[in-house]
Design an enzyme around this catalytic site. Structure first.
Site, PDB file in Angstrom:
ATOM      1  N   GLU A  38      51.530  30.231  46.054  1.00  0.00           N
ATOM      2  CA  GLU A  38      51.133  30.196  44.647  1.00  0.00           C
ATOM      3  C   GLU A  38      51.694  28.962  43.944  1.00  0.00           C
ATOM      4  O   GLU A  38      51.027  28.350  43.102  1.00  0.00           O
ATOM      5  CB  GLU A  38      51.603  31.466  43.933  1.00  0.00           C
ATOM      6  CG  GLU A  38      50.810  32.707  44.287  1.00  0.00           C
ATOM      7  CD  GLU A  38      49.354  32.610  43.864  1.00  0.00           C
ATOM      8  OE1 GLU A  38      49.077  32.112  42.762  1.00  0.00           O
ATOM      9  OE2 GLU A  38      48.486  33.033  44.645  1.00  0.00           O
ATOM     10  N   CYS A 191      31.898  30.346  41.276  1.00  0.00           N
ATOM     11  CA  CYS A 191      31.902  30.042  39.839  1.00  0.00           C
ATOM     12  C   CYS A 191      32.737  28.786  39.594  1.00  0.00           C
ATOM     13  O   CYS A 191      33.732  28.797  38.871  1.00  0.00           O
ATOM     14  CB  CYS A 191      32.453  31.240  39.062  1.00  0.00           C
ATOM     15  SG  CYS A 191      32.168  31.155  37.279  1.00  0.00           S
ATOM     16  N   CYS A 198      25.322  30.012  40.953  1.00  0.00           N
ATOM     17  CA  CYS A 198      25.019  31.228  40.202  1.00  0.00           C
ATOM     18  C   CYS A 198      24.082  32.175  40.950  1.00  0.00           C
ATOM     19  O   CYS A 198      24.209  33.404  40.846  1.00  0.00           O
ATOM     20  CB  CYS A 198      24.415  30.873  38.843  1.00  0.00           C
ATOM     21  SG  CYS A 198      25.577  30.012  37.759  1.00  0.00           S
ATOM     22  N   CYS A 201      25.981  34.530  43.052  1.00  0.00           N
ATOM     23  CA  CYS A 201      27.096  35.222  42.392  1.00  0.00           C
ATOM     24  C   CYS A 201      26.793  36.710  42.246  1.00  0.00           C
ATOM     25  O   CYS A 201      25.721  37.092  41.751  1.00  0.00           O
ATOM     26  CB  CYS A 201      27.348  34.605  41.017  1.00  0.00           C
ATOM     27  SG  CYS A 201      28.725  35.381  40.135  1.00  0.00           S
ATOM     28  N   CYS A 207      26.394  38.559  33.706  1.00  0.00           N
ATOM     29  CA  CYS A 207      27.100  37.370  33.210  1.00  0.00           C
ATOM     30  C   CYS A 207      26.362  36.817  31.993  1.00  0.00           C
ATOM     31  O   CYS A 207      25.208  36.378  32.087  1.00  0.00           O
ATOM     32  CB  CYS A 207      27.184  36.316  34.311  1.00  0.00           C
ATOM     33  SG  CYS A 207      27.918  34.759  33.773  1.00  0.00           S
TER      34      CYS A 207
END
Length: 350
Positions: A38, A191, A198, A201, A207
């Site tokens: 991370e 995204c 899209c 997605c 959305c």
């Protein structure tokens, strides 16, 4: 179906088939490896981290080995990743964990460690400890902004609290770790900022940005400020194919890394040349881009003798290294560019 289920159900179904399941830091119940990943992934792409992470973990497989190492041992394994304050904080936090005797078990405990914010803490809680945790990194912000057609600058403090509330409300209790990875993966692979996929997605039916036909309008772009250009003189002081290198202070730019001597002020540079009666042998320009400024480095190569090398080494508190030796230590990317530039220069002028 609740709003939470409307959001998480198709996302989790997509993740099962199309999500990333083979990243080296996807290790169950291993907070240290998740934590290291991370920190590396902050402002750095996965493909870049994949080159650094295995080597770092092989050298520092546990928080204890990282804590026991000196900074000079840690720095070479981070050199080239940039944002070196991340590495210094990771090293410092590892020692804090060892002093505590174990990894924190709650969000506040993780956020009390050096260099760990709320999103990183949430990721480690969820992915590393299997406990409920919420993330809100750039990928997640982008997904939420488009799905809910959120307006305004999401980086502003006034928008931060409601955004965290929204992000928290969407995380399912039972499959939160999978959800955490899923929403990050969606933002990173589908995204995306500039060319979102899209049509592939799983969230497109609900959305709002997609339904408006205006996906790229979200999140709203910040007004970019002009990046200033700075100049500095880099001194290559060579004796018997060795250059003088100094270790920069632990705080500030390139903290703790090895660097060639540099002089930013033009008059100071000219005075330095006159004081030491240096005769320039070669010169070249190297450009290096930071997020907040561009550095144009005018690099000057001087041939010096043993006496002058000793005097200048004392003046700069520097040490002599051959190029092959210094690259085994921690040097910033800009210095790698200087080495490469002068190696090419020498080949062209043999």
């Amino acid at each position: 179906m609740s709003n939470l289920q409307d959001f998480s159900t198709p996302l989790l179904a997509w993740f099962e088939q199309h999500g990333r399941h083979d990243l080296p830091w996807q290790v169950q119940d291993h907070p240290y490896q998740v934590w290291v990943s991370e920190i590396m992934l902050q402002q750095t792409q996965v493909k870049t981290v994949l080159h650094y992470y295995p080597r770092f973990i092989a050298r520092f497989p546990t928080v204890q080995t990282l804590a026991a190492a000196d900074w000079d041992e840690v720095a070479p394994y981070w050199a080239g990743l940039g944002y070196y304050a991340r590495a210094r904080n990771l090293h410092k936090a590892a020692r804090q964990v060892v002093e505590l005797g174990d990894f924190p078990q709650d969000l506040d405990g993780w956020m009390a460690l050096s260099g760990i914010g709320r999103s990183t803490a949430g990721a480690v809680m969820s992915l590393g400890l299997g406990k409920f945790g919420v993330i809100l990194d750039g990928n997640v912000k982008r997904v939420l902004a488009r799905y809910f057609a959120m307006t305004g600058d999401l980086s502003k403090p006034a928008n931060e609290k409601p955004l965290w509330q929204l992000a928290s409300s969407l995380v399912p209790e039972q499959r939160h770790a999978e959800y955490t990875q899923a929403i990050m993966d969606l933002g990173a692979t589908v995204c995306t900022p500039k060319n979102p996929l899209c049509l592939y997605c799983p969230m497109k039916n609900e959305c709002q940005a997609f339904l408006q036909g205006n996906v790229l309008a979200y999140p709203e772009k910040k007004i970019k400020k002009a990046v200033p250009i700075k100049q500095a003189h880099v001194l290559i002081l060579e004796y018997q194919q060795q250059w003088l290198w100094l270790q920069r202070p632990s705080q500030g730019l390139w903290g703790g890394l090895y660097c060639l001597p540099m002089i930013e002020d033009e008059q100071d540079f000219l005075a330095f040349i006159q004081q030491w009666q240096l005769q320039e042998h070669q010169d070249a320009w190297v450009k290096h881009q930071f997020t907040h400024f561009t550095w144009q480095l005018h690099c000057h190569k001087f041939s010096i003798d043993a006496r002058l090398q000793a005097q200048l080494a004392q003046h700069f508190t520097a040490h002599a290294f051959a190029a092959a030796d210094i690259t085994r230590l921690a040097i910033p990317t800009a210095m790698h560019k200087v080495i490469a530039q002068f190696q090419v220069f020498n080949k062209d002028h043999v």
